[in-house]
Design a protein around this motif. Structure first.
Motif, PDB file in Angstrom:
ATOM      1  N   GLN A  46       0.818  -1.226   0.000  1.00  0.00           N
ATOM      2  CA  GLN A  46       0.000   0.000   0.000  1.00  0.00           C
ATOM      3  C   GLN A  46       0.852   1.278   0.000  1.00  0.00           C
ATOM      4  O   GLN A  46       0.437   2.286  -0.538  1.00  0.00           O
ATOM      5  CB  GLN A  46      -0.895   0.005   1.236  1.00  0.00           C
ATOM      6  CG  GLN A  46      -1.933  -1.110   1.222  1.00  0.00           C
ATOM      7  CD  GLN A  46      -2.987  -0.891   0.150  1.00  0.00           C
ATOM      8  OE1 GLN A  46      -3.473   0.219  -0.009  1.00  0.00           O
ATOM      9  NE2 GLN A  46      -3.316  -1.925  -0.599  1.00  0.00           N
ATOM     10  N   SER A  49       1.712   2.640  -3.473  1.00  0.00           N
ATOM     11  CA  SER A  49       0.517   3.197  -4.125  1.00  0.00           C
ATOM     12  C   SER A  49       0.184   4.557  -3.536  1.00  0.00           C
ATOM     13  O   SER A  49      -0.139   5.505  -4.262  1.00  0.00           O
ATOM     14  CB  SER A  49      -0.682   2.273  -3.939  1.00  0.00           C
ATOM     15  OG  SER A  49      -0.382   1.003  -4.421  1.00  0.00           O
ATOM     16  N   VAL A  62      -2.747  -1.719  -9.429  1.00  0.00           N
ATOM     17  CA  VAL A  62      -1.728  -2.498  -8.726  1.00  0.00           C
ATOM     18  C   VAL A  62      -1.793  -3.945  -9.203  1.00  0.00           C
ATOM     19  O   VAL A  62      -2.837  -4.584  -9.117  1.00  0.00           O
ATOM     20  CB  VAL A  62      -1.961  -2.462  -7.203  1.00  0.00           C
ATOM     21  CG1 VAL A  62      -0.879  -3.272  -6.493  1.00  0.00           C
ATOM     22  CG2 VAL A  62      -1.962  -1.035  -6.698  1.00  0.00           C
ATOM     23  N   ASP A  64      -0.999  -7.003  -8.021  1.00  0.00           N
ATOM     24  CA  ASP A  64      -0.714  -7.356  -6.637  1.00  0.00           C
ATOM     25  C   ASP A  64      -0.247  -8.807  -6.547  1.00  0.00           C
ATOM     26  O   ASP A  64      -0.893  -9.635  -5.927  1.00  0.00           O
ATOM     27  CB  ASP A  64      -1.994  -7.137  -5.830  1.00  0.00           C
ATOM     28  CG  ASP A  64      -1.708  -7.135  -4.347  1.00  0.00           C
ATOM     29  OD1 ASP A  64      -0.514  -7.110  -3.988  1.00  0.00           O
ATOM     30  OD2 ASP A  64      -2.673  -7.163  -3.570  1.00  0.00           O
ATOM     31  N   ASP A  65       0.865  -9.098  -7.211  1.00  0.00           N
ATOM     32  CA  ASP A  65       1.379 -10.459  -7.207  1.00  0.00           C
ATOM     33  C   ASP A  65       2.896 -10.342  -7.060  1.00  0.00           C
ATOM     34  O   ASP A  65       3.548  -9.750  -7.923  1.00  0.00           O
ATOM     35  CB  ASP A  65       1.006 -11.144  -8.537  1.00  0.00           C
ATOM     36  CG  ASP A  65       1.472 -12.597  -8.590  1.00  0.00           C
ATOM     37  OD1 ASP A  65       2.451 -12.945  -7.897  1.00  0.00           O
ATOM     38  OD2 ASP A  65       0.868 -13.377  -9.344  1.00  0.00           O
ATOM     39  N   ILE A 173      -7.519   2.909  -5.803  1.00  0.00           N
ATOM     40  CA  ILE A 173      -6.583   1.805  -6.050  1.00  0.00           C
ATOM     41  C   ILE A 173      -7.352   0.633  -6.650  1.00  0.00           C
ATOM     42  O   ILE A 173      -8.374   0.207  -6.103  1.00  0.00           O
ATOM     43  CB  ILE A 173      -5.853   1.396  -4.749  1.00  0.00           C
ATOM     44  CG1 ILE A 173      -4.967   2.559  -4.285  1.00  0.00           C
ATOM     45  CG2 ILE A 173      -5.011   0.141  -4.972  1.00  0.00           C
ATOM     46  CD1 ILE A 173      -4.242   2.325  -2.980  1.00  0.00           C
ATOM     47  N   THR A 175      -7.011  -3.251  -8.251  1.00  0.00           N
ATOM     48  CA  THR A 175      -6.116  -4.405  -8.342  1.00  0.00           C
ATOM     49  C   THR A 175      -6.284  -5.086  -9.699  1.00  0.00           C
ATOM     50  O   THR A 175      -7.408  -5.327 -10.139  1.00  0.00           O
ATOM     51  CB  THR A 175      -6.418  -5.405  -7.214  1.00  0.00           C
ATOM     52  OG1 THR A 175      -6.316  -4.706  -5.974  1.00  0.00           O
ATOM     53  CG2 THR A 175      -5.440  -6.551  -7.220  1.00  0.00           C
TER      54      THR A 175
END
Lengths: 326, 267
Positions: A46, A49, A62, A64-65, A173, A175
């Motif tokens: 976070q 971001s 994002v 997110d991995d 944000i 994902t």
């Protein structure tokens, strides 16, 4: 299509300075054209971001991995195309880094558009985005307009200012998923070079050597000066190609673009392709035995002499100044 | 193993800055009349990478390809003299001033017309416009993987294994063939043509294909060409106000330089 999508890069989990500069440029663009600023970031928490939002992003995609954090050309290109589909920007900006240089042209073809590579200026004129970039080994510049949307561009570092961080800015944000299986590329091994603590791209003082060092040991002499100045050592292409120093130290058209406050070029002739990587330095100093070297046309200050004598003398002078309390 | 090496003829990039002028009206860079034209050095290194592969796999065939006006044939001659087995020359007045997009589409079309190949090698960028777009464009157009900025290229069974240059080191990346690899200067110097190979080069087969041979139409050219339009070409302004710091000794020169740098508040 309107607005800007910035492909952000992280350095040790923090947005790179160049990514913040791109956000600064993106805010300038949307101030004229309207639209919003989105950023795409890979495998971050976070904090990164939030930093991107504070520096000008209205929306952060994002990926997110954690597996996506390291660059994979296929994965990043697919995610960038996906983010571009969702945000429908007029322009996609990325840094002119090895990641951006790899990704941008692929993305441009994927989006049936075009890319302008290594830009030093991006402007909005007569209802069109215009991109100015060095060409012919830095000897010339061209300005192009891209008539298809989104235009894709890589921008060199130090050409734009980052916006100040504003913790009050709010942003969304989003994902993005990633299909790691879709990559046709297998990264077998990474071989990082143990370099200076400060990255060449971020250093305020750079002392660089060229062919005139006449061998690898000259870099030790430059290292001492860099140390007293709190700077970092770089190189032109010749010493890298000759194996005197690692390629990650290369400054120039095919190496790094740097914009330090002080650039000391030692034994560097000043070919255009080298100057394309350091011409934006605030003050260029040339130390060279050849009074006719092209570098003296770009330098603000010059010393004609043997670097083995001048460089240690300068280091001693700086040390003396420091102890004098100046 | 069939390798296609895509090359471009450019004005000698080692030439001095003063050897170039600009025709602002025609939006072109004009190299001085006496300037040598050479195969773009990164493409020469792509040829070198192909030759190194063939040394390990002698049954490999290397095709050198170029697109351009009549003098571009010299890029093929050079590639054949370096050791390529045959050449493909894409030549058509309709290709004049072909930008990165048209060039990538045409090279991809020519590779298709060759019924594909196992590996496409090309330089990371051409030494004239320095864009670095065509390699990626060929791969995207042919829908095959691309690995950029190669320092080392090895064939391992049905895959290509590339050590590629990063900002802070290198990484080793693999892709199944067919694939495109763009070569960087880190690969090392390209070999010079030998006399024997240069003599043989004249007898090696070269095919010439026009736009029509590649199914290229004026409308396709227009659609691709409009993507990116050159608005202006100019020479950057040089400041040429360098202050040379004199002194009877290196110490005096250094003291004088340090004083100037303190005044400028950079040290």
């Amino acid at each position: 299509m309107s607005g800007v999508l910035v492909i952000a890069e992280l350095v040790r989990d923090v947005p790179a300075r160049l990514s913040l500069e791109l956000l600064g440029l993106a805010r300038q663009i949307v101030a004229q054209t309207g639209g919003s600023v989105s950023a795409l970031v890979f495998g971050c928490d976070q904090t990164a971001s939030a930093a991107l939002i504070a520096r000008g992003a209205d929306k952060v995609f994002v990926v997110d991995d954690p597996r996506a954090a390291d660059y994979n050309s296929d994965t990043w290109t697919a995610c960038a195309a996906h983010a571009a589909d969702q945000s429908a920007p007029a322009v996609v900006l990325s840094g002119h880094t090895t990641k951006g240089m790899d990704l941008a042209p692929r993305l441009a073809f994927r989006l049936n558009s075009a890319a302008a590579m290594g830009c030093v200026s991006v402007t909005w004129e007569d209802g069109e985005m215009r991109f100015t970039r060095p060409c012919y080994g830095g000897s010339a510049r061209e300005t192009v307009s891209i008539r298809t949307a989104p235009a894709v561009a890589t921008v060199r570092s130090g050409c734009y200012d980052a916006a100040p961080a504003d913790a009050m800015r709010r942003g969304e944000i989003v994902t993005l998923g990633v299909d790691s299986q879709a990559s046709r590329l297998r990264v077998v091994e990474r071989r990082p070079e143990a370099g200076d603590k400060v990255r060449l791209e971020d250093a305020r003082v750079v002392v660089a050597g060229g062919r005139g060092l006449n061998g690898p040991d000259g870099f030790a002499v430059l290292g001492e000066l860099a140390q007293v100045l709190g700077g970092v050592v770089g190189a032109s292409r010749v010493p890298c190609d000759l194996g005197w120093c690692p390629h990650s130290m290369q400054i120039g058209l095919t190496g790094k673009t740097i914009t330090p406050d002080l650039y000391i070029a030692v034994g560097i002739s000043g070919a255009s392709h080298h100057m394309a990587g350091c011409g934006g330095a605030r003050i260029i100093v040339a130390i060279n035995t050849d009074p006719d070297a092209a570098i003296f046309r770009d330098a603000r200050f010059g010393v004609i002499g043997d670097f083995r004598k001048v460089v240690p003398a300068l280091a001693a002078e700086v040390r003396k100044g420091a102890t004098d309390g100046r | 193993m069939h390798i296609v090496v895509c090359t471009k003829l450019v004005p000698d990039p080692e030439a001095a800055f003063s050897m170039f002028t600009v025709d602002e009206h025609a939006k072109r860079v004009i190299p001085a009349p006496g300037l040598r034209w050479v195969m773009s050095p990164f493409d020469e290194q792509a040829m070198e990478a192909a030759l190194r592969i063939r040394e390990k796999q002698p049954d490999s065939r290397i095709t050198v390809m170029t697109l351009g006006p009549d003098n571009a044939r010299n890029a093929l001659k050079h590639g054949l003299a370096m050791g390529a087995d045959d050449g493909v020359f894409l030549s058509d007045t309709a290709f004049q001033e072909a930008g990165s997009y048209i060039t990538a589409f045409l090279l991809a079309a020519a590779i298709r017309k060759l019924r594909g190949c196992d590996l496409v090698l090309t330089g990371r960028q051409a030494a004239d416009w320095d864009a670095g777009i065509v390699g990626a464009g060929i791969a995207e157009t042919l829908a095959v993987p691309v690995i950029s900025f190669a320092k080392d290229v090895q064939i391992d069974g049905g895959a290509v294994r590339v050590e590629r240059v990063l900002d802070d080191g290198t990484e080793v990346v693999e892709a199944d063939l067919p694939a495109v690899v763009t070569v960087s200067n880190e690969l090392g110097a390209a070999r010079a043509p030998t006399l024997r190979e240069t003599m043989r080069a004249a007898r090696k087969p070269v095919v010439v294909w026009s736009g029509a041979d590649l199914g290229w139409s004026a409308s396709a050219a227009e659609a691709a060409g409009i993507r990116c339009v050159r608005e202006r070409v100019f020479l950057p302004v040089k400041n040429s106000r360098c202050e040379i710091l004199e002194g009877a000794s290196p110490e005096e020169q250094a003291a004088s330089l340090a004083r100037r740098l303190r005044e400028a508040r950079v040290i």
